[in-house]
Design a protein around this motif. Sequence first.
Motif, PDB file in Angstrom:
ATOM      1  N   ARG A 154       0.811  -1.221   0.000  1.00 12.61           N
ATOM      2  CA  ARG A 154       0.000   0.000   0.000  1.00 12.61           C
ATOM      3  C   ARG A 154       0.844   1.271   0.000  1.00 12.61           C
ATOM      4  O   ARG A 154       0.332   2.358   0.295  1.00 12.61           O
ATOM      5  CB  ARG A 154      -1.003   0.009   1.163  1.00 12.61           C
ATOM      6  N   HIS A 155       2.134   1.166  -0.337  1.00 14.01           N
ATOM      7  CA  HIS A 155       2.963   2.358  -0.477  1.00 14.01           C
ATOM      8  C   HIS A 155       2.538   3.147  -1.719  1.00 14.01           C
ATOM      9  O   HIS A 155       2.172   2.562  -2.740  1.00 14.01           O
ATOM     10  CB  HIS A 155       4.435   1.987  -0.603  1.00 14.01           C
ATOM     11  N   ALA A 156       2.616   4.457  -1.635  1.00 13.54           N
ATOM     12  CA  ALA A 156       2.262   5.316  -2.769  1.00 13.54           C
ATOM     13  C   ALA A 156       3.126   6.567  -2.757  1.00 13.54           C
ATOM     14  O   ALA A 156       3.691   6.946  -1.723  1.00 13.54           O
ATOM     15  CB  ALA A 156       0.780   5.694  -2.727  1.00 13.54           C
ATOM     16  N   GLU A 203       7.917   8.881  14.410  1.00  4.90           N
ATOM     17  CA  GLU A 203       7.654   7.472  14.658  1.00  4.90           C
ATOM     18  C   GLU A 203       8.904   6.650  14.376  1.00  4.90           C
ATOM     19  O   GLU A 203       9.742   7.027  13.561  1.00  4.90           O
ATOM     20  CB  GLU A 203       6.511   6.975  13.756  1.00  4.90           C
ATOM     21  N   GLY A 204       9.025   5.509  14.995  1.00  5.47           N
ATOM     22  CA  GLY A 204      10.162   4.638  14.787  1.00  5.47           C
ATOM     23  C   GLY A 204      10.104   3.957  13.441  1.00  5.47           C
ATOM     24  O   GLY A 204       9.074   3.932  12.770  1.00  5.47           O
ATOM     25  N   GLU A 205      11.227   3.374  13.051  1.00  4.11           N
ATOM     26  CA  GLU A 205      11.303   2.709  11.764  1.00  4.11           C
ATOM     27  C   GLU A 205      10.461   1.447  11.721  1.00  4.11           C
ATOM     28  O   GLU A 205      10.231   0.876  10.666  1.00  4.11           O
ATOM     29  CB  GLU A 205      12.768   2.374  11.443  1.00  4.11           C
ATOM     30  N   SER A 206       9.997   0.955  12.896  1.00  5.05           N
ATOM     31  CA  SER A 206       9.165  -0.237  12.921  1.00  5.05           C
ATOM     32  C   SER A 206       7.708   0.077  12.600  1.00  5.05           C
ATOM     33  O   SER A 206       6.881  -0.826  12.527  1.00  5.05           O
ATOM     34  CB  SER A 206       9.248  -0.910  14.289  1.00  5.05           C
ATOM     35  N   ASP A 207       7.377   1.342  12.422  1.00  6.50           N
ATOM     36  CA  ASP A 207       6.022   1.755  12.085  1.00  6.50           C
ATOM     37  C   ASP A 207       5.555   0.975  10.856  1.00  6.50           C
ATOM     38  O   ASP A 207       6.197   0.987   9.820  1.00  6.50           O
ATOM     39  CB  ASP A 207       6.021   3.260  11.797  1.00  6.50           C
ATOM     40  N   SER A 208       4.419   0.296  10.994  1.00 10.66           N
ATOM     41  CA  SER A 208       3.956  -0.586   9.924  1.00 10.66           C
ATOM     42  C   SER A 208       3.051   0.102   8.919  1.00 10.66           C
ATOM     43  O   SER A 208       2.610  -0.530   7.956  1.00 10.66           O
ATOM     44  CB  SER A 208       3.205  -1.783  10.532  1.00 10.66           C
ATOM     45  N   ARG A 209       2.759   1.369   9.118  1.00  2.38           N
ATOM     46  CA  ARG A 209       1.892   2.058   8.162  1.00  2.38           C
ATOM     47  C   ARG A 209       2.559   2.162   6.799  1.00  2.38           C
ATOM     48  O   ARG A 209       3.783   2.269   6.691  1.00  2.38           O
ATOM     49  CB  ARG A 209       1.559   3.466   8.660  1.00  2.38           C
ATOM     50  N   PRO A 210       1.778   2.166   5.718  1.00  4.32           N
ATOM     51  CA  PRO A 210       2.373   2.348   4.393  1.00  4.32           C
ATOM     52  C   PRO A 210       2.970   3.739   4.243  1.00  4.32           C
ATOM     53  O   PRO A 210       2.526   4.702   4.887  1.00  4.32           O
ATOM     54  CB  PRO A 210       1.197   2.140   3.438  1.00  4.32           C
ATOM     55  N   LEU A 211       3.959   3.836   3.390  1.00 10.78           N
ATOM     56  CA  LEU A 211       4.606   5.114   3.114  1.00 10.78           C
ATOM     57  C   LEU A 211       3.813   5.909   2.089  1.00 10.78           C
ATOM     58  O   LEU A 211       3.236   5.344   1.150  1.00 10.78           O
ATOM     59  CB  LEU A 211       6.017   4.884   2.573  1.00 10.78           C
ATOM     60  N   VAL A 269      -1.178   6.710   6.761  1.00  5.34           N
ATOM     61  CA  VAL A 269       0.104   6.541   6.078  1.00  5.34           C
ATOM     62  C   VAL A 269       1.217   7.247   6.833  1.00  5.34           C
ATOM     63  O   VAL A 269       0.969   8.112   7.675  1.00  5.34           O
ATOM     64  CB  VAL A 269       0.033   7.086   4.631  1.00  5.34           C
ATOM     65  N   ARG A 270       2.453   6.870   6.505  1.00  3.69           N
ATOM     66  CA  ARG A 270       3.640   7.560   7.013  1.00  3.69           C
ATOM     67  C   ARG A 270       4.105   8.543   5.945  1.00  3.69           C
ATOM     68  O   ARG A 270       4.586   8.131   4.896  1.00  3.69           O
ATOM     69  CB  ARG A 270       4.767   6.570   7.272  1.00  3.69           C
ATOM     70  N   PRO A 271       3.991   9.840   6.155  1.00  3.25           N
ATOM     71  CA  PRO A 271       4.466  10.778   5.148  1.00  3.25           C
ATOM     72  C   PRO A 271       5.984  10.831   5.103  1.00  3.25           C
ATOM     73  O   PRO A 271       6.670  10.679   6.131  1.00  3.25           O
ATOM     74  CB  PRO A 271       3.883  12.118   5.604  1.00  3.25           C
ATOM     75  N   ALA A 272       6.510  11.005   3.914  1.00  3.46           N
ATOM     76  CA  ALA A 272       7.935  11.230   3.713  1.00  3.46           C
ATOM     77  C   ALA A 272       8.061  12.195   2.538  1.00  3.46           C
ATOM     78  O   ALA A 272       7.141  12.312   1.709  1.00  3.46           O
ATOM     79  CB  ALA A 272       8.669   9.925   3.435  1.00  3.46           C
ATOM     80  N   THR A 279      10.180  16.769  10.846  1.00  2.00           N
ATOM     81  CA  THR A 279       9.571  15.739  11.684  1.00  2.00           C
ATOM     82  C   THR A 279       9.249  14.459  10.917  1.00  2.00           C
ATOM     83  O   THR A 279       9.079  13.402  11.527  1.00  2.00           O
ATOM     84  CB  THR A 279       8.288  16.278  12.336  1.00  2.00           C
ATOM     85  N   ALA A 280       9.132  14.536   9.592  1.00  5.42           N
ATOM     86  CA  ALA A 280       8.941  13.343   8.765  1.00  5.42           C
ATOM     87  C   ALA A 280      10.244  13.057   8.024  1.00  5.42           C
ATOM     88  O   ALA A 280      11.049  13.968   7.786  1.00  5.42           O
ATOM     89  CB  ALA A 280       7.803  13.560   7.770  1.00  5.42           C
ATOM     90  N   PRO A 281      10.495  11.804   7.636  1.00  8.00           N
ATOM     91  CA  PRO A 281      11.719  11.501   6.879  1.00  8.00           C
ATOM     92  C   PRO A 281      11.757  12.305   5.582  1.00  8.00           C
ATOM     93  O   PRO A 281      10.797  12.298   4.807  1.00  8.00           O
ATOM     94  CB  PRO A 281      11.587  10.001   6.590  1.00  8.00           C
ATOM     95  N   THR A 282      12.857  13.016   5.363  1.00 12.61           N
ATOM     96  CA  THR A 282      12.992  13.858   4.179  1.00 12.61           C
ATOM     97  C   THR A 282      14.398  13.729   3.611  1.00 12.61           C
ATOM     98  O   THR A 282      15.381  13.755   4.359  1.00 12.61           O
ATOM     99  CB  THR A 282      12.727  15.340   4.517  1.00 12.61           C
ATOM    100  N   LEU A 283      14.478  13.603   2.288  1.00 13.52           N
ATOM    101  CA  LEU A 283      15.766  13.626   1.600  1.00 13.52           C
ATOM    102  C   LEU A 283      15.758  14.763   0.594  1.00 13.52           C
ATOM    103  O   LEU A 283      14.869  14.851  -0.256  1.00 13.52           O
ATOM    104  CB  LEU A 283      16.017  12.302   0.868  1.00 13.52           C
ATOM    105  N   ALA A 284      16.751  15.646   0.695  1.00 12.65           N
ATOM    106  CA  ALA A 284      16.997  16.657  -0.322  1.00 12.65           C
ATOM    107  C   ALA A 284      18.274  16.257  -1.054  1.00 12.65           C
ATOM    108  O   ALA A 284      19.344  16.195  -0.439  1.00 12.65           O
ATOM    109  CB  ALA A 284      17.145  18.039   0.316  1.00 12.65           C
TER     110      ALA A 284
END
Length: 429
Positions: A41-43, A150-158, A315-318, A355-360
């Motif tokens: 369910r990642h999108a 949230e920790g990396e074990s968070d099971s929500r879809p990205l 979902v887990r926003p990134a 606060t959410a995982p971000t890559l620039a």
Amino acid sequence: MLPEPTLRFTLPSVHDDTIIDCRVYHPHALTAFYHGPPWKRHAAIVAHPYAPLGGSYDDPIVDVVGETLLRAGFVVGTFNFRGAANSAGRTSWSSKAERGDYMSFVGFMIHYIHFLDPNAVRSPDRNATPADSGTLSHTSEASTTDGEGEGESDSRPLFVCAGYSYGAMITSQVPPLRDILAQFEEPKITSAAADIRLRAQHLAERQNTLMADLRSGHSMSPRKDRGLRFGGDEGEQGRSHDMRRPHSPHTEAKLRKGVNELLARRRGRRRRLSSRHSDDKDANGNANSTDTRLAHRSDDEVPQHLEKVADLIQVRPAYLLVSPLQGVITHLATMSFLAPLSSDAAQAAEDKLVTAPTLAVFGDRDVFVPMSKLRAWVDRLENINGSRFRGEEIKTAGHFWVEKMVLYKLRDAVAHFVTGLMGTPCVSS
């Protein structure tokens, strides 16, 4: 290169109803005869560069980023900002309208993946879908927050919000995901937000039906399993012929018909509930459910708002920013000094990147931005207490990623970022 899209369609912008052109791509896990690991369910969505300089969803960097996400198992969406390619309207001076376009597509994608169910069972009633008996259930037990920290074990879809150049700038300016989705909770029936929600549900249900038919042998052979398309003929199309063709009135009519059918189903559901509400009362004779209370309305009463989607997927926003515009060029490109974000809105938009995982990811030879300002911005966000923001500078890369080997480095950076969040290994090539 991205394959032929699974869906091509249009959406009205929540900013002003301007029609924007959209595509959705399904990963292999969503093909009917796939036997590997299930879709998680990642999108993701990927926004393109500045339209007046030729930017559109056909941009080669959008293509590379989108393909990388698709290969990682994401449903990927791309769209044209107003004034780009087949989208209506024209580029704004302030970027406010484009933020509305972006938020419109975010709202669509969240509701699309909510209703999309590759394991849906075909109803004996060929006009019925799983959503007739309520929204689909999901196993996530996440809270309703954006999930920052949230920790990396968070099971929500990205759910990855990505953009390149001007698209990265818009990605960094839009509000946090929870604030975007608030516009879609109980929108007025006549609003763009309601239309977007209904289009998302309709298109997802059509895909569910197609996949169920294929599995049961009611439709085409596995070799023709490419998904259902809106935007011209629904048969096989060559990429070069299909990608730039405007949407036909017939396409819009089919979508509108689907939306109207969903509204009719809702009215029919209320009438069914009304016919049995007398049997659904508690010991004191009071209606004991929200659905039953809604059923007390007159059958002829037209609802003014869509009901809130029950258990909307969490979902887990990134965030993924490729060649983000920082410094003077940001204002020169959009004249955003004429209509800047309020201080609160600007702070909330920036906070989401921390606060959410971000890559620039950017090149050290990007002549479109002052490198000192870009590096200072990255350094500041990285060093905020608890920050999940990370910058990656690619040596010898310019703004357009045409230098030798840099495109492969960009692809690998994107792949490592998303697969790291998914908890799966990434093999560089």
